[in-house]
Design a protein around this motif. Structure first.
Motif, mmCIF file in Angstrom:
data_model
loop_
_atom_site.group_PDB
_atom_site.id
_atom_site.type_symbol
_atom_site.label_atom_id
_atom_site.label_comp_id
_atom_site.label_asym_id
_atom_site.label_seq_id
_atom_site.Cartn_x
_atom_site.Cartn_y
_atom_site.Cartn_z
ATOM 1 N N HIS A 234 0.817 -1.221 0.000
ATOM 2 C CA HIS A 234 0.000 0.000 0.000
ATOM 3 C C HIS A 234 0.850 1.270 0.000
ATOM 4 O O HIS A 234 0.343 2.361 0.197
ATOM 5 C CB HIS A 234 -0.946 0.007 1.201
ATOM 6 N N LYS A 235 2.171 1.115 -0.180
ATOM 7 C CA LYS A 235 3.094 2.261 -0.249
ATOM 8 C C LYS A 235 2.940 3.185 0.963
ATOM 9 O O LYS A 235 2.879 4.409 0.836
ATOM 10 C CB LYS A 235 2.870 3.046 -1.544
ATOM 11 N N HIS A 236 2.862 2.577 2.125
ATOM 12 C CA HIS A 236 2.596 3.363 3.329
ATOM 13 C C HIS A 236 3.699 4.356 3.676
ATOM 14 O O HIS A 236 3.426 5.447 4.150
ATOM 15 C CB HIS A 236 2.326 2.429 4.514
ATOM 16 N N SER A 237 4.951 3.984 3.432
ATOM 17 C CA SER A 237 6.051 4.899 3.779
ATOM 18 C C SER A 237 5.903 6.213 3.047
ATOM 19 O O SER A 237 5.997 7.291 3.627
ATOM 20 C CB SER A 237 7.404 4.288 3.413
ATOM 21 N N MET A 238 5.643 6.111 1.722
ATOM 22 C CA MET A 238 5.538 7.318 0.909
ATOM 23 C C MET A 238 4.319 8.139 1.316
ATOM 24 O O MET A 238 4.348 9.361 1.336
ATOM 25 C CB MET A 238 5.431 6.947 -0.575
ATOM 26 N N GLU A 243 2.032 12.863 3.908
ATOM 27 C CA GLU A 243 1.064 13.353 4.885
ATOM 28 C C GLU A 243 1.750 14.211 5.943
ATOM 29 O O GLU A 243 1.255 15.269 6.332
ATOM 30 C CB GLU A 243 0.330 12.188 5.543
ATOM 31 N N ALA A 244 2.916 13.758 6.374
ATOM 32 C CA ALA A 244 3.643 14.514 7.397
ATOM 33 C C ALA A 244 4.051 15.880 6.854
ATOM 34 O O ALA A 244 3.923 16.904 7.533
ATOM 35 C CB ALA A 244 4.877 13.736 7.843
ATOM 36 N N THR A 271 1.384 16.404 16.138
ATOM 37 C CA THR A 271 1.710 15.025 16.469
ATOM 38 C C THR A 271 0.453 14.169 16.482
ATOM 39 O O THR A 271 0.438 13.057 15.941
ATOM 40 C CB THR A 271 2.371 14.962 17.866
ATOM 41 N N VAL A 272 -0.610 14.690 17.099
ATOM 42 C CA VAL A 272 -1.852 13.922 17.193
ATOM 43 C C VAL A 272 -2.401 13.638 15.797
ATOM 44 O O VAL A 272 -2.757 12.501 15.477
ATOM 45 C CB VAL A 272 -2.894 14.680 18.051
ATOM 46 N N VAL A 273 -2.424 14.657 14.936
ATOM 47 C CA VAL A 273 -2.944 14.480 13.577
ATOM 48 C C VAL A 273 -2.134 13.425 12.829
ATOM 49 O O VAL A 273 -2.673 12.507 12.217
ATOM 50 C CB VAL A 273 -2.910 15.821 12.804
ATOM 51 N N GLY B 132 9.943 21.929 1.411
ATOM 52 C CA GLY B 132 9.473 20.660 0.888
ATOM 53 C C GLY B 132 10.625 19.771 0.446
ATOM 54 O O GLY B 132 10.675 18.592 0.792
ATOM 55 N N SER B 133 11.590 20.352 -0.270
ATOM 56 C CA SER B 133 12.711 19.507 -0.727
ATOM 57 C C SER B 133 13.559 19.067 0.453
ATOM 58 O O SER B 133 14.042 17.938 0.491
ATOM 59 C CB SER B 133 13.574 20.202 -1.785
ATOM 60 N N TYR B 134 13.712 19.964 1.427
ATOM 61 C CA TYR B 134 14.451 19.574 2.631
ATOM 62 C C TYR B 134 13.757 18.403 3.313
ATOM 63 O O TYR B 134 14.370 17.398 3.641
ATOM 64 C CB TYR B 134 14.556 20.762 3.596
ATOM 65 N N PHE B 135 12.432 18.550 3.477
ATOM 66 C CA PHE B 135 11.669 17.538 4.208
ATOM 67 C C PHE B 135 11.730 16.193 3.484
ATOM 68 O O PHE B 135 11.971 15.152 4.089
ATOM 69 C CB PHE B 135 10.223 18.001 4.338
ATOM 70 N N LEU B 136 11.531 16.237 2.148
ATOM 71 C CA LEU B 136 11.538 14.989 1.388
ATOM 72 C C LEU B 136 12.919 14.361 1.388
ATOM 73 O O LEU B 136 13.070 13.170 1.636
ATOM 74 C CB LEU B 136 11.056 15.246 -0.042
#
Lengths: 343, 397
Positions: A234-238, A243-244, A271-273, B132-136
């Motif tokens: 499900h490509k969760h990492s990406m 999302e983060a 953090t909660v979200v 964004g590029s930093y974060f990614l």
């Protein structure tokens, strides 16, 4: 439009001087600014003025090109004259209507909820599909090597045992239909304890501690493996990364410059979200594992038992700590495995 | 040239005419023109003598903002920001800032916020792309994250300078802009080098570093052609810094006696509920410590800074905020925001601005009318917005 005459303050360009003046706003001759001795200080055509947009009841600031700045009180007559001679600001009208203000007060929470609940997760799924394979592979390799240099050490499981696990899992993976090439590795880790994790390129790491805890029952270990495969498929990492990123940008701009304590509060809600997202992904992976267990003709109870065993190694959970955790509560995951049936 | 012409000239036109007269013009002509300039009613020297303004006067800082008015502005602009997925936020920022600047008055003159939304939008887009590029990059590779952290460390002082410069350039009073002239080298010393070195003194030298930071920020501010200058005392920073640390430690000590918890309890225990209660009490203490310690420091340092800053011949400042006032302001603000789920934000901002205005006085000196504007190249919002995206912020009192 008849001409109007108001008192104001004139700041000639170039210095901090201020003159009390009378401002004549005429239809034909533009602006005429006269000082207290009735002498003309400045005059200008309406095309040569720049007016700061109307903003509540703050005095109107009118810049006269290269001559200075004149400030007059925001009265109805002045506002009307300025509106007819420059672009009137529509936003100010929205702000001064009780109806739109009330409407906004209702819509803001609704939209914010929809934004975090649907828009961000939705676009995260889209984003995950567009991450190139090569990047996923580099990311996985770098992450594993960083972990190897910090909290992971080489496995102490002998090669023969390893091979027997590998053969069994190879068999399982070939039965379920997945496109990804999986690479299962063993590591020892005091920090992580009994645990397993998946990297987005299909590398799955299982700790010696986990093998020790449930290794005697191959079905339990397989159930955990299926959960990790669910994360990869499900490509969760990406999805989690995007999302983060989206959440932290949104929180930064919607709740910017709150100062001190409130910012701390915004940090907590961030953090909660994000934990809500992460818990949602765990549920997806759990349900993936459960449906694959069904496909393989294995018992869902294996998953429940594996969770049970893991739960015994963890501290008891409470509702508050659950908000601050990335995983759903163990008990609810066990219940889910036991109660839920495929439609 | 015929002298009669000058009689119809406005004062500014006269000044221009005087400047354009070449040295070859007849001395008589120059003398005549200067006589007209000197006698002109708009000449600042005539203004001062004609008005019965005292040479120096102490005036309050007045804030006219109203909660209801600002709530309307805030909520409408927030909605527009959300429905445009953030693009409108640049316009929203300008309107919000203008509301506070234009409602703040000293000696009959209001401040002005001059930033253009488009300017902010451009900076914001660049800031977001970089973040964004930093974060990614950081999410995809822990090694890239380390490299970017180092780059950020080097860029940090630059971003602070650009950000302060933009904030100051966008602020005007009496149609004269402020400016900030701090340079990278010195910024690197006070924001990176000295804080790192203070670690080796076990942070005991930190108050002195904070003083250096404040000196860097405030001594580099100019108002037109006049410079702000401070005379700060290291002793006051040590009293504020060590006092804040002492208060923090004392509250933790009292809390662990009174509430009966120790840091060991924070380790996971078998009893889930006890863990939650301890955790909540710990958080409460933590919030109290931040609140009280930081208010103690902030109130003392604000007063010290204002009371020891002058703009030569233009103004002096007084601030007399008490620690209790600040603690009450911040704790009630915090409660209001949490209990109202954020809707009290406008009220919080208005009452905060009102309190700070009410504790501040300005002594206007004789030269306040004759500050000259100083041309400098325009300032972009990029630094400010990049700094915001990375949550780097330097507040100015």
């Amino acid at each position: 439009m008849s001409s109007i005459e108001v008192t104001g303050k004139f700041y000639p360009t170039g210095r901090s001087q201020c003159l009390p003046v009378t401002v004549l706003m005429t239809a034909s001759e533009g602006l005429r600014i006269v000082n207290q001795s009735n002498e003309l200080v400045a005059k200008t055509d309406v095309s040569q003025i720049q007016v700061a947009e109307k903003l509540a009841s703050v005095p109107r600031e009118i810049s006269l090109y290269e001559q200075g700045l004149v400030v007059v009180d925001s009265t109805h007559a002045v506002d009307t004259w300025l509106a007819s001679n420059s672009l009137q600001n529509k936003v100010s009208r929205l702000e001064s209507s009780k109806f739109t203000v009330l409407l906004c007060a209702v819509l803001v929470p609704v939209f914010l909820f929809a934004f975090f609940k649907y828009l961000i997760p939705g676009s995260a799924i889209l984003f995950a599909d567009y991450v190139p394979e090569s990047l996923v592979s580099i990311a996985s390799k770098h992450t594993l090597s960083a972990l190897d240099n910090s909290i992971l050490s080489d496995t102490s499981i002998d090669e023969e045992t390893q091979n027997s696990y590998q053969d069994m899992w190879h068999d399982v993976i070939s039965k379920i239909d997945v496109p990804t090439q999986f690479d299962i590795q063993f590591r020892q880790s005091d920090t992580m304890g009994a645990n397993a994790f998946a990297l987005p390129n299909g590398t799955i790491v299982i700790t010696d501690e986990l093998v020790e805890l449930i290794g005697d029952n191959h079905d339990l270990l397989t159930a955990i493996l299926l959960h990790e495969i669910g994360h990869v498929e499900h490509k969760h990492s990406m999805r989690l990364i995007s999302e983060a990123l989206a959440t932290s940008i949104a929180v930064n701009y919607f709740f910017a410059d709150l100062g001190g304590l409130v910012e701390f509060f915004a940090g907590v809600s961030n953090t909660v979200v994000q934990n809500q997202f992460s818990q949602k992904l765990e549920w997806e992976a759990d349900n993936y594992a459960l449906s694959k267990l069904d496909e393989l003709g294995m018992d869902r109870e294996s998953f429940a038992k594996a969770m049970q065993k893991l739960a015994e190694t963890l501290p008891k959970e409470s509702k508050l700590t659950l908000l601050l955790q990335s995983h759903p509560s163990m008990q609810s995951r066990i219940d889910n495995a036991r109660d839920k049936h495929l439609d | 040239m015929d002298n009669k012409n000058y009689q119809n000239f406005s004062f500014n036109e006269l000044l221009n005419a005087r400047q354009s007269l070449s040295s070859e013009a007849s001395p008589q002509e120059i003398a005549d023109l200067e006589a007209i300039i000197n006698g002109h009613p708009n000449n600042p020297s005539n203004q001062i003598s004609s008005n019965t303004t005292p040479v120096s006067r102490t005036v309050p800082v007045q804030f006219f903002g109203k909660t209801g008015e600002f709530f309307s502005i805030w909520i409408v602009n927030l909605l527009l920001t959300i429905v445009t997925l953030g693009i409108y936020s640049a316009w929203a920022t300008v309107r919000n800032n203008r509301y506070f600047y234009s409602n703040t008055e000293i000696d009959g003159h209001r401040f002005a916020y001059l930033a253009e939304p488009i300017q902010i939008l451009k900076g914001r887009i660049i800031g977001l792309l970089l973040f964004g590029s930093y974060f990614l990059a950081a999410s995809f590779s822990p090694f890239a994250a380390v490299i970017i952290m180092l780059v950020l460390l080097v860029a940090y002082p630059l971003l602070i300078c650009m950000s302060l410069r933009f904030k100051m350039r966008m602020t005007a009073y009496r149609n004269v802009r402020f400016n900030f002239n701090g340079k990278y080298g010195r910024a690197f010393v006070v924001f990176i080098l000295l804080p790192v070195m203070s670690i080796f003194t076990l942070y005991l030298a930190l108050p002195w570093v904070m003083k250096k930071v404040d000196e860097f920020i405030y001594d580099n501010i100019t108002f037109g052609d006049k410079k702000l200058s401070t005379k700060l005392e290291t002793g006051e920073y040590f009293i504020a810094g060590l006092g804040a640390a002492f208060i923090g430690i004392a509250i933790f000590a009292l809390a662990s006696f009174g509430l009966g918890f120790s840091f060991a309890d924070l380790a996971p225990t078998e009893e889930g509920n006890a863990f939650t209660l301890t955790y909540a009490l710990f958080m409460l203490t933590y919030v109290a410590v931040i609140l009280i310690s930081s208010s103690f420091y902030a109130a003392r340092i604000r007063n010290h800074l204002f009371n020891n800053s002058v703009i030569d011949d233009v103004s002096e400042f007084t601030s007399e905020i008490s620690v209790a006032q600040l603690i009450w302001l911040r704790s009630s603000n915090f409660m209001a925001i949490v209990l109202s789920l954020g809707f009290a934000m406008p009220w919080v901002k208005i009452r905060t601005a009102r309190l700070y205005a009410s504790v501040t006085h300005v002594t206007v000196l004789a030269g306040a009318d004759s500050v000259l504007t100083k041309d400098s190249q325009s300032s972009s919002a990029i630094g400010e917005e990049v700094a915001n995206a990375f949550d780097i912020d330097v507040a100015i009192g």
